[in-house]
Design an enzyme around this catalytic site. Sequence first.
Site, short mmCIF file in Angstrom:
data_model
loop_
_atom_site.label_atom_id
_atom_site.label_comp_id
_atom_site.label_asym_id
_atom_site.label_seq_id
_atom_site.Cartn_x
_atom_site.Cartn_y
_atom_site.Cartn_z
N ASP A 138 0.82 -1.21 0.00
CA ASP A 138 0.00 0.00 0.00
C ASP A 138 0.86 1.27 0.00
O ASP A 138 2.02 1.26 0.41
CB ASP A 138 -0.97 0.01 1.20
CG ASP A 138 -0.26 -0.13 2.54
OD1 ASP A 138 0.70 -0.92 2.64
OD2 ASP A 138 -0.64 0.57 3.50
N GLU A 150 -0.06 -1.40 5.58
CA GLU A 150 0.94 -0.92 6.54
C GLU A 150 0.69 0.52 6.94
O GLU A 150 0.93 0.90 8.09
CB GLU A 150 2.35 -1.05 5.94
CG GLU A 150 3.47 -0.78 6.93
CD GLU A 150 3.82 0.69 7.11
OE1 GLU A 150 4.40 1.04 8.14
OE2 GLU A 150 3.50 1.50 6.21
N GLU A 151 0.19 1.31 6.02
CA GLU A 151 0.11 2.76 6.27
C GLU A 151 -0.96 3.14 7.29
O GLU A 151 -0.90 4.20 7.89
CB GLU A 151 -0.12 3.53 4.96
CG GLU A 151 1.01 3.39 3.93
CD GLU A 151 2.29 4.11 4.36
OE1 GLU A 151 2.29 4.77 5.43
OE2 GLU A 151 3.28 4.02 3.62
N ASP A 181 12.00 -0.49 5.36
CA ASP A 181 10.97 0.56 5.31
C ASP A 181 11.36 1.73 6.21
O ASP A 181 10.51 2.40 6.77
CB ASP A 181 9.62 -0.03 5.74
CG ASP A 181 8.46 0.89 5.38
OD1 ASP A 181 8.63 1.73 4.49
OD2 ASP A 181 7.39 0.75 6.00
N HIS A 204 6.03 9.87 1.54
CA HIS A 204 4.81 10.64 1.82
C HIS A 204 4.90 12.08 1.31
O HIS A 204 3.97 12.86 1.48
CB HIS A 204 4.45 10.65 3.31
CG HIS A 204 4.19 9.28 3.87
ND1 HIS A 204 3.37 9.07 4.96
CD2 HIS A 204 4.62 8.05 3.52
CE1 HIS A 204 3.33 7.78 5.24
NE2 HIS A 204 4.09 7.14 4.37
ZN LIG Z 1 6.40 2.43 4.47
#
Ligand SMILES: [Zn+2]
Length: 405
Positions: free
Chosen positions: A95, A160-161, A188, A382
């Site tokens: 995701d 995950e987000e 990550d 992001h």
């Molecule tokens: Zn991530």
Amino acid sequence: MKEKVFTFIRESVDGIVELESLLTSVPALAPESGGQGELDKAIALEKWLRANGVGDIVRMDAPDGRVASKIRPNLVATIPGKDDSARLWVMTHLDVVPEGERSNWKSDPWKVVVKDGRIYGRGVEDNQQGLVSSVFAALAFLKQGLVPARTIKLLFVADEEVGSKFGIQYLLANYDLFKKDDIIIIPDGGNAQGSEIEVAEKNICWLKVTTKGVQTHAAMPDKGVNAFVAASDLVLRLHALEKSVFTARDSLFEPDRTTINPTKKEANVPNVNTIPGDDVFCVDMRILPQYPVAMAMAEARKAADAIEAQYKVKVTFEVLQSNESKATPADAPVVGKLKQAVKEIYGVEAKAIGIGGGTVGAYLRKAGYDCVVWARMEETAHQPNESALIENVIGDALVFASLAL
Ligand SMILES: [Zn+2]
């Protein structure tokens, strides 16, 4: 074998760009972000992997009634090695977060652009850099008919987000994937040198604090009880716990102390001449692992009790999030082996660190598996114009491959 594997990875720039482009073209947004989850992206990835010779792929779907497909997919691809007792896992998430304000992007966020050794697009770093690195580490063996010393497991998770409920949490609750001696890496997070191996995070607790007083006219304050004044005192007392109670220091973390911060504040009365009878604020507590969350809660409650007695208000807590995570020992095999590989590939002395909290590593550690969060990345996640350096995709793939050699 090593030279063959490394050469394959170094010569895979076209393939890396191809896979990054494919993955970026299929937005995988959570329903919380107005999306339909990861199914289309998982199908595209599985098809690409099969076309490139990865035959053993298992899908584990978490049910989620909020998306059209009713499915949040997780995938495991296995590349069998000579030794199956301590497998190498590289876990990445499918995701992505939304593009945000489109006008801040210099190019279409869902169409990869390559410029000056860099790939641009939403998700190219978070988490496709790690995903593509892990895939090319595996392909370096598969495509050349080489069997790695240890079995490689590529795990691609959903969700995950926004909390991992349909991703790693679902897998840990419903499947028996991991073995105690497995080496688990989550690419990550990390810094531009690749020198930080995250092994621990602070315990985390988010509280919503509601204070009830009595609303009245501001000209007659004695007829009511000002909830805002009482809550303001509580704000300061909670923050002061950092200095009065949670005095320990742990140099693994930056900052090296427990932090207790009042953050979000909800609006109260809309006009100036009313004494507010209700007040709501939130507190973000990041607690050093030596203090249980229950202790922080008890200290917060003690402060609230004192406020209740002093101001004649009622204070209630709602726990918005609470997570306690064990640390991966700094001398765990995964840390030592990764340090060695990072030194070999990047010439960097990596060190174990702790962070403020909020990675998927906590769920694995809580379940008893030593894992680390590591990558060499520029931390553009992001942001608009998110990017990944191709040399980092290659370098991280070399690190993963060397752990399987
Ligand atoms: Zn991530």
